[in-house]
Design a protein around this motif. Sequence first.
Motif, PDB file in Angstrom:
ATOM      1  N   LEU A 107       0.847  -1.186   0.000  1.00  0.00           N
ATOM      2  CA  LEU A 107       0.000   0.000   0.000  1.00  0.00           C
ATOM      3  C   LEU A 107       0.872   1.221   0.000  1.00  0.00           C
ATOM      4  O   LEU A 107       1.728   1.392   0.857  1.00  0.00           O
ATOM      5  N   LYS A 114       0.784   5.149   0.307  1.00  0.00           N
ATOM      6  CA  LYS A 114      -0.119   6.234   0.649  1.00  0.00           C
ATOM      7  C   LYS A 114       0.359   7.486  -0.046  1.00  0.00           C
ATOM      8  O   LYS A 114       1.506   7.892   0.048  1.00  0.00           O
ATOM      9  N   ARG A 117      -7.952  11.428   1.826  1.00  0.00           N
ATOM     10  CA  ARG A 117      -6.712  10.698   1.637  1.00  0.00           C
ATOM     11  C   ARG A 117      -6.949   9.717   0.507  1.00  0.00           C
ATOM     12  O   ARG A 117      -8.026   9.200   0.351  1.00  0.00           O
ATOM     13  N   CYS A 118      -5.910   9.469  -0.262  1.00  0.00           N
ATOM     14  CA  CYS A 118      -6.069   8.503  -1.334  1.00  0.00           C
ATOM     15  C   CYS A 118      -5.132   7.336  -1.128  1.00  0.00           C
ATOM     16  O   CYS A 118      -4.001   7.505  -0.741  1.00  0.00           O
ATOM     17  N   PHE A 119      -5.636   6.186  -1.374  1.00  0.00           N
ATOM     18  CA  PHE A 119      -4.773   5.014  -1.326  1.00  0.00           C
ATOM     19  C   PHE A 119      -4.581   4.508  -2.723  1.00  0.00           C
ATOM     20  O   PHE A 119      -5.521   4.325  -3.462  1.00  0.00           O
ATOM     21  N   ILE A 120      -3.384   4.273  -3.076  1.00  0.00           N
ATOM     22  CA  ILE A 120      -3.147   3.683  -4.378  1.00  0.00           C
ATOM     23  C   ILE A 120      -2.509   2.345  -4.137  1.00  0.00           C
ATOM     24  O   ILE A 120      -1.475   2.231  -3.500  1.00  0.00           O
ATOM     25  N   SER A 121      -3.181   1.321  -4.620  1.00  0.00           N
ATOM     26  CA  SER A 121      -2.617   0.001  -4.369  1.00  0.00           C
ATOM     27  C   SER A 121      -1.908  -0.469  -5.619  1.00  0.00           C
ATOM     28  O   SER A 121      -2.351  -0.254  -6.732  1.00  0.00           O
ATOM     29  N   ALA A 127      -1.319  -2.157 -11.727  1.00  0.00           N
ATOM     30  CA  ALA A 127      -2.201  -1.667 -10.677  1.00  0.00           C
ATOM     31  C   ALA A 127      -3.640  -2.063 -10.982  1.00  0.00           C
ATOM     32  O   ALA A 127      -3.954  -2.591 -12.024  1.00  0.00           O
ATOM     33  N   VAL A 128      -4.512  -1.761 -10.042  1.00  0.00           N
ATOM     34  CA  VAL A 128      -5.923  -2.057 -10.239  1.00  0.00           C
ATOM     35  C   VAL A 128      -6.457  -1.163 -11.331  1.00  0.00           C
ATOM     36  O   VAL A 128      -6.154   0.013 -11.388  1.00  0.00           O
ATOM     37  N   ARG A 131     -11.205   6.953  -0.501  1.00  0.00           N
ATOM     38  CA  ARG A 131     -11.499   6.458  -1.839  1.00  0.00           C
ATOM     39  C   ARG A 131     -10.285   5.754  -2.401  1.00  0.00           C
ATOM     40  O   ARG A 131      -9.173   6.000  -1.983  1.00  0.00           O
ATOM     41  N   SER A 153      -7.782   4.276  -8.368  1.00  0.00           N
ATOM     42  CA  SER A 153      -6.569   3.596  -8.818  1.00  0.00           C
ATOM     43  C   SER A 153      -6.153   4.097 -10.174  1.00  0.00           C
ATOM     44  O   SER A 153      -6.913   4.700 -10.898  1.00  0.00           O
ATOM     45  N   GLU A 177      -8.221  -7.807  -5.997  1.00  0.00           N
ATOM     46  CA  GLU A 177      -8.312  -6.578  -6.789  1.00  0.00           C
ATOM     47  C   GLU A 177      -9.274  -6.700  -7.947  1.00  0.00           C
ATOM     48  O   GLU A 177      -9.940  -5.737  -8.316  1.00  0.00           O
TER      49      GLU A 177
END
Lengths: 455, 328
Positions: free
Chosen positions: A4, A6, A16-20, A26-27, B48, B51, B141
Amino acid sequence: MHKLTKAALTCHGLGRCFISEKHVSAVKIISRGLVSAEHGDVYDVIISGGGMVGSAMACSLGMEPNLAGKKILLLEAGNKKVMDRVPEAYSTRVSSISPSSATLLSGIGAWEHITEMRCKPYKRMQVWDACSDALITFDKENLQEEMAYIVENDIVVASLTKQLDSMSDNVQVEYRSKVVKYRWPRPHHMAESIPWVQVTLANGKTLQTKLLIGADGPNSMVRRELGIPTVKWNYDQSAVVAVLHLSELSDTESSLVWSTSHQHAEELLELDEESFVDAINSAFWNNENQSELIETAGSLFRGTLSTMMPSAGSPRQLPPSVAGIGPKTRVMFPLGMGHASEYIRHRVALIGDAAHRVHPLAGQGANLGFGDVACLTQLLSQAAFNGKDLGAMQHLLEYETERQRHNLPMMVAIDLMKRLYSTNSVPVVLLRTLGLQATNMLPALKEQIIAFASK
Amino acid sequence: MYCRKVGRPLLGLCGPGRSYSRAAVCRQRALWLRRSQHQALSRHNSTRSPSQSTVDPDEVKRFQSLASKWWDEQGEFAALHAMNDLRVPFIRDNLLNVHRAHHPGKPLAGLRILDVGCGGGLLTEPLGRLGANVLGIDPVENSIGTAQLHASYDPDLRDRVAYQACTLEELSADGAEEQEPVADRFDAVVASEVVEHLADLETFAFCCSHVLKPGGSLFITTINKTNLSYALGIVVAEQLLHIVPSGTHDWEKFISPVDLERLLESHGFSVQCVQGMLYNPVSGGWSWTNSTAINYALHAVKPRDSLQPDRAEESCPHPEDHAAATHS
């Protein structure tokens, strides 16, 4: 496991945004926003057709608390029908509104407008057979309660329009909007297409909706475009409608629906008013179709029945005599029967004449439509309260099952009656004469018939 | 929900191939990025997961085949779709007992709900339609991608439903680091058909307690650990009737209502009601039942900071008005 990362987005310090990320990629999202933006808003319900049944549906949905906040649109190809003052002359197209339809209309607030304008409750119905002395009388006990109401179609539509005006924040109405094209959604497992029904209007606008309700009459475009097989046939009959001035029955005026062959109907239209009145009177009073055999059989049977059940049978009322007709009120329209084999598809439901079209002899056409409205509204309300997608098949299937179970027997009965009474051949006449007399003597059976027709 | 066991076999499936022009791909990505920034600006407190959308044709194919799995109401997940008839009213009515509905048409407006193990969003979307702000999380995912795709079509849902590919531990851990204010926590956590897939229930209960507001509700639906549930839930459902994809469930991971209650109460929850659910494979529908021998639903409440747990009602207000709590 996923790493993860951040990323703090300092956009006015919000969120806040999470980019996985995965190792490889990526997704993903495929953005459909592009396509939706081109076509404008998505409505929750679009009703196509603003006649009696379509407008009633719009009102009914607009007044449902569980559907508050949903976007509802009614599309009507014609003009807005406003009636500031009730016209002096009766209009020719009328409907017999059953008590349950009246309940629906009062629930949506239109009934009070109707009673303010003009409506005639009736308590008794008498049916004479042209070929014999048989008749049947329907009336509610003690003549206290109304059996049904005769209301002009124009008045019903005007009242519904008035009611829709008062709920304009819940329900939008667009007049003079003719639909030229429908695009149906693919089944849900085709992911790349728009999942809504697309409606293209004559003015070029395209609308999208989660549920399309087709209320566009017996020649329904919605039904045709869906390719729903319809069982239909044309009776070799047309109906002539007129407004009569009677010497007795009602205050002054009465409504006539005369079902006869096409040729005869045309002839009737061409007659001048006097001759037309004569034609009506002779149809009521003429004995020439009665044969000796039937008269004898009929009176014998009646005699037998009255010895068995002396108290049964209501007082006979003679057929009316017509004094004149309303000027320029004669119209003719062809009669047919139609029943759609399916009332629903994914995201589409048919109501009213679009789903089922009947012979006017029993005055049931509008009532079947109002019954559809009541049933579908209730199911949609429950679905919305359960968070369901309004266009989902589950509750639409329930609507179809319930209404087909109710409508089909009614339509079959009306069709049978029509065929039974369309002939002068002696055996059939004898059968129906005796049948009618017997039924007339059985109040329990008549009550069942009234109850079925009033549902 | 079905976790990696189902995800992995599905990953290999490809729909019909599609080629995207580079220009179209770039255009879509640009539009998406613009949209996501706009949405981030207008969202105050919701988390949110916008992605990256480096659109990869293989991923597209995977989405297409996955979408057909999750959202095909007559497909593999038909039983889950049908279960919404029970679980949505269960959640809605129990929440309405505590929070009076102010908006007709949107009974759950103003509530924040976390859907743990949301899968393709089958339960997330109805809750969103009822007006709640829902965050759906799932470690798979591809499921999150499918869910986002499906929700993106509906303008109603776009504003209220969000998805994130993570686990509950990660979500609550991040909250702990940032010292999440109470207002950011959730009014309700829903873990439907999830608990039977988890290895560590203690951590799960701890994290639920952490992300919930005081007085918040926890809704769990899961399968009991009995001989009957083995016979019907695994042998019949998976191997004979194929109601559920084979290999989905592991009987060892099932938990009985008594054990689950004990576990939750050890973390401070107060269990309000437990109700059995029964699936009819012939009609394809679910119904409430008195026996919790196979499937059951549970509602627990995190106590408010004051000493007494907040008991909304003694009896379980589920749609058919049955009395609460039978343990098998």
